[in-house]
Design a protein around this motif. Structure first.
Motif, PDB file in Angstrom:
ATOM      1  N   THR A 193     -14.347 -31.382  24.852  1.00  0.00           N
ATOM      2  CA  THR A 193     -15.498 -32.275  25.024  1.00  0.00           C
ATOM      3  C   THR A 193     -15.129 -33.688  24.606  1.00  0.00           C
ATOM      4  O   THR A 193     -15.597 -34.654  25.180  1.00  0.00           O
ATOM      5  CB  THR A 193     -16.698 -31.820  24.174  1.00  0.00           C
ATOM      6  OG1 THR A 193     -16.212 -31.389  22.917  1.00  0.00           O
ATOM      7  CG2 THR A 193     -17.466 -30.728  24.847  1.00  0.00           C
ATOM      8  N   GLY A 225     -19.357 -32.323  30.285  1.00  0.00           N
ATOM      9  CA  GLY A 225     -19.817 -32.368  28.905  1.00  0.00           C
ATOM     10  C   GLY A 225     -19.773 -31.020  28.224  1.00  0.00           C
ATOM     11  O   GLY A 225     -19.581 -30.936  27.008  1.00  0.00           O
ATOM     12  N   VAL A 278     -18.098 -38.501  30.810  1.00  0.00           N
ATOM     13  CA  VAL A 278     -19.521 -38.133  30.817  1.00  0.00           C
ATOM     14  C   VAL A 278     -20.367 -39.400  30.827  1.00  0.00           C
ATOM     15  O   VAL A 278     -21.285 -39.539  31.633  1.00  0.00           O
ATOM     16  CB  VAL A 278     -19.867 -37.256  29.594  1.00  0.00           C
ATOM     17  CG1 VAL A 278     -21.368 -37.095  29.472  1.00  0.00           C
ATOM     18  CG2 VAL A 278     -19.195 -35.917  29.704  1.00  0.00           C
ATOM     19  N   ARG A 323     -15.541 -36.866  27.126  1.00  0.00           N
ATOM     20  CA  ARG A 323     -16.675 -37.676  26.709  1.00  0.00           C
ATOM     21  C   ARG A 323     -16.782 -39.019  27.448  1.00  0.00           C
ATOM     22  O   ARG A 323     -17.857 -39.364  27.950  1.00  0.00           O
ATOM     23  CB  ARG A 323     -16.510 -37.919  25.222  1.00  0.00           C
ATOM     24  CG  ARG A 323     -17.724 -38.223  24.451  1.00  0.00           C
ATOM     25  CD  ARG A 323     -17.196 -38.404  23.033  1.00  0.00           C
ATOM     26  NE  ARG A 323     -18.004 -39.332  22.308  1.00  0.00           N
ATOM     27  CZ  ARG A 323     -18.978 -38.933  21.500  1.00  0.00           C
ATOM     28  NH1 ARG A 323     -19.215 -37.658  21.342  1.00  0.00           N
ATOM     29  NH2 ARG A 323     -19.689 -39.811  20.866  1.00  0.00           N
TER      30      ARG A 323
END
Lengths: 269, 572
Positions: free
Chosen positions: B530, B524, B537, B534
């Motif tokens: 990111t 993350g 995550v 994502r």
């Protein structure tokens, strides 16, 4: 006006000394912290007889009972004076092995307290803690003690089931079976019927009567009727003192002390 | 009748008469207030119920977000084609948000579109106005390709020769991919099997040689012995090298076969790239598959996610090592925390004389629960790794020095640190459970002539076990989610090997490990993009939550079994 100190001295009927005493309580005093609960108790408990302790709540009869197998040791701040002798030896001897003393004295409590195990294991417990694990011995002990406690016929098919599934009366009889499984000499019963219905009570009283001659039984009871039904000898306690002890019939029909008469006839307590 | 008896009786009568009267008065007061103002208590009930519902809704919402995002991350979405500013945008439509149009400077709703094809000069992400998406085409011939390197590809798959390139049909692609997977499995078998064994034994020979030199220096063996042993080891080494060369050659052969089978990927912008078929892990045409195939793909990807190792700096592939590390560490921690916590509590509650000192210890234990977890991490690395571990290295792993074995972070030290962190919870709940064991049971046991230890072991501890399990559940839940102390005591971004393998002694507690909590943090906040990481995550988060739930479920199951056994059905 009479204060507790002015109570008459204990009156022991000569019958209390008629036979050799299994347990003899001599000048026994007990304090919880600073407050004294038992005052100079002198009482022989006769072998193979049934002795009942009666008296109003808080008179020290349970305390005295628990002093015999030193269960009061579990409570902080208890001090004792005087002596309780069992046979030749003192219960309060300095190097006495308390566990072996307790193995000679079975105990049944007011509230039935079976262990959270099977019926079989409950009875085996006193044997197992003594290191007896032989299957045949255990089986035999379980059957004998359950028969003695008149429970065998009811539970013989479900020995492996939890003891907690039994009814209240059965649980108490199980506790009696457990108490006698280790073959003790003395059986202490602390108000064994106070939480039971009349039928269960009758069954247990029958059991107690059957034990006469096999064990020395000491029973604490609140029920005067029960004391008169089951016991050979009765001791009346009041305010931590032994007031009168003697043959049950004599005490109930014609007690020597006024206080005993009043208590037994229900005028106080 | 004795006057003192009458006095006593009077006093008793008085107390008997009085007490109920007082109670009665109180009862009347309460009832009258309630009846005069019937609504007085009601708002509080509503406030409390509202608070409960709010919390439940928040938890449900959190779970909903995590699980829906995770599902979306693994779901094979269809691919859209949109014309935008004379450019063709092909990709997977993702979240919608409000943004500013760079040309008109107007606020508008827009969709993020994932175009993949990182190595074809295409931006991975672009924004498309939401309005345009409505009429988007979904060309059936487009492929979505998961590759070993460079991330996914969206476009067409063609035959390898660029001059005569034609599209490959679906069946051929799946054959190519399956064959490549079989070859990869074979390669892997050699590399992880005999080749890894050889490497391990060669390392052992190196250490043995070092040991002989050390013994020679300290004069524990004679020079002749040393020379003989050296010769023996050299002989072993030559043999190992020979088989190593043989295996390496075999691997090379397989690789060259692999390299020869190629396909060309043609990106929407016209660029193409020819790659070995084995680079493709999974390929499908997202616009032409039906729902059942989609479900199949979803579960296939789910399985890959939990069973495979990570690729591409953890942003792709699976999380198996992290999953394994998390569970192994938690179980190891349980093994440490349960006996230590229970024994401490038993000593404090059952054996020690209650007094000032025990109270002091109890307060200290309670305060331990409030120490920030990072502090435990610092303690763990200082005490376990650098003191205990370094000493172990000095004593038993001298030949490997200066490379530390136990003298650095590892799964053993991490779980010990976490055990330290969670031991107060176990102690407190065990103490409570011990206190709750009825006095009558203890008396029954003592009355039978049991010693204190027999009573404790046979009666008190079994009865307290459900309470102990409660503490353990809390401890486990806390340990699974804890990351800060692990940062220092052995967690790594990418562990070279699991703590358990087929090489003696099979369980390697000194090894560093991967952990889902750290994995989430790393993906993350530490990854290249990111946006790209994502989905991973969320998927990792739901997996972590699932582990917590699963471990708790087992513990709760055990607890209820214990309860059933120790409390019976017909309660007192």
């Amino acid at each position: 006006m009479l204060s507790p100190a002015d109570l008459p001295p204990s009156f022991l009927h000569p019958e209390c000394r008629a036979k050799p005493a299994q347990i003899s309580i001599q000048d026994f005093n007990l304090w919880y912290g600073k407050s004294q609960a038992l005052f100079n108790i002198n009482l022989p408990i006769l072998q193979h007889e049934i002795t009942s302790f009666i008296g109003p709540s808080g008179c020290g009869k349970s305390t005295l009972l628990r002093s015999i197998n030193r269960l009061n040791d579990l409570i902080d701040n208890v001090t004792v004076g005087g002596d309780i002798r069992m046979g030749e030896r003192s219960v309060y001897e300095r190097h006495l092995d308390v566990t072996s003393l307790r193995k000679r004295i079975g105990m049944v409590f007011q509230k039935s307290n079976p262990f959270p195990m099977s019926i079989y294991e409950n009875i085996c417990y006193p044997l197992r803690i003594s290191g007896i694990n032989q299957r045949s011995t255990l089986d035999e002990a379980v059957e004998t003690s359950l028969r003695s406690a008149a429970l065998w016929e009811e539970v013989k098919d479900r020995l492996k089931r939890s003891a907690l599934d039994l009814s209240g009366g059965q649980q108490q009889r199980l506790c009696i079976a457990r108490a006698i499984a280790g073959n003790p000499e003395v059986l202490l019963m602390d108000e064994p019927c106070s939480a039971l219905d009349p039928i269960s009570t009758a069954k247990i009283e029958e059991l107690i009567l059957e034990m006469r001659g096999r064990f020395t039984v000491v029973i604490v009871t609140h029920s005067m009727a029960q004391a008169s039904r089951v016991s050979d000898l009765t001791a009346f306690f009041y305010l931590g003192r032994l007031i009168e002890a003697g043959p049950t019939q004599r005490l109930f029909e014609n007690a020597d002390c006024k206080a005993t008469q009043d208590y037994i006839s229900g005028r106080f307590g | 009748m004795f006057p003192f008896l009458r006095k006593q009786a009077d006093a008793q009568a008085a107390s008997k008469g009085n007490q109920p009267a007082v109670l009665f008065k109180t009862a009347i007061r309460i009832r009258s207030r309630a009846s005069h103002n019937a609504t007085e208590g009601v708002p509080w009930i509503w406030v409390c119920a509202g608070a409960l519902v709010t919390i439940l809704l928040l938890i449900a919402a959190l779970f909903g977000v995590i699980i829906s995002q995770a599902t979306s991350a693994l779901w094979p979405h269809s691919v859209v084609r949109i014309q935008q500013d004379q450019q063709t945008v092909i990709g997977v439509a993702m979240r919608q948000e409000e943004g500013t149009d760079p040309q008109t400077n107007e606020r508008q709703m827009r969709r993020l579109v994932y175009q993949a094809n990182r190595d074809f000069g295409i931006n991975e992400f672009t924004f498309i106005p939401s309005a345009k998406l409505a009429g988007a085409e979904r060309p059936a011939s487009l492929w979505f390709v998961e590759r070993r390197e460079w991330g996914p590809f969206i476009g067409r798959i063609q035959t390898a020769d660029p001059a005569t390139a034609i599209d490959i049909d679906e069946k051929t692609v799946s054959n190519l991919v399956n064959e490549a997977a079989m070859r990869a499995a074979e390669l892997r078998k050699i590399e992880k099997g005999p080749l890894a064994d050889l490497n391990a034994s060669m390392e052992e020979i190196r250490l043995d040689k070092k040991k002989i030199e050390r013994l020679l220096e300290t004069g524990k063996i004679s020079e002749d012995d040393a020379a003989a042993k050296h010769a023996e080891l050299d002989k072993q080494l030559t043999e190992s090298l020979k088989s190593h060369a043989f295996l390496t050659e075999k691997v090379q052969q397989l690789r060259s076969v692999d390299e020869a089978i190629k396909v060309t990927l043609l990106a929407p912008n016209g660029q193409s790239k020819t790659i070995p078929a084995s680079q493709i892990m999974r390929a499908y045409q997202p616009n032409s598959i039906n729902i059942i195939q989609r479900m199949g793909l979803f579960f296939g990807r789910l399985w890959s996610f939990v069973s495979e190792e990570p690729r591409e700096a953890n942003t792709e592939g699976g999380v198996f090592p992290a999953l394994f590390g998390t569970v192994a560490m938690t179980i190891l921690m349980t093994l440490f925390v349960l006996p230590v916590g229970v024994m401490t509590a038993v000593y404090m509650r059952e054996i020690a004389k209650q007094g000032f000192l025990v109270s002091l210890v109890r307060i200290a234990v309670n305060n331990l629960a409030g120490v920030p977890s990072i502090v435990y991490g610092v303690f763990g690395v200082g005490f376990f790794c650098y003191s205990v571990g370094a000493t172990i290295d000095q004593l038993f792993f001298q030949d490997k020095l200066p490379n530390p074995t136990f003298g650095t972070g590892g799964v053993l030290w991490a779980s010990l640190t976490l055990a330290l962190l969670t031991v107060p919870v176990v102690i407190v709940s065990t103490e409570e459970a011990l206190t709750a064991v009825p006095r009558s049971l203890r008396e029954a046991s003592y009355g039978c002539g049991a010693t204190r230890m027999q009573t404790l072991w046979n009666i008190v501890l079994p009865k307290a076990m459900p309470g102990v399990m409660t503490g353990l559940i809390l401890a486990m839940a806390r340990a699974v989610g804890e990351v800060a102390p692990l940062l220092m005591t052995g967690v790594v971004k990418l562990a070279p090997a699991l703590p358990v393998d087929t090489h003696f002694p099979f369980i390697h507690l000194e090894r560093s490990f991967m952990h889902l909590g750290f994995h989430i943090y790393d993906l993350g906040f530490q990854s290249r993009s990111t946006e790209l990481s994502r989905p991973m995550v969320f998927a990792s988060t739901s997996l972590l939550v699932a582990i917590v739930l699963f471990l708790n479920f087992i513990a709760i199951k055990i607890r209820s079994e214990l309860r059933k056994r120790f409390e019976g059905r017909g309660a007192f």
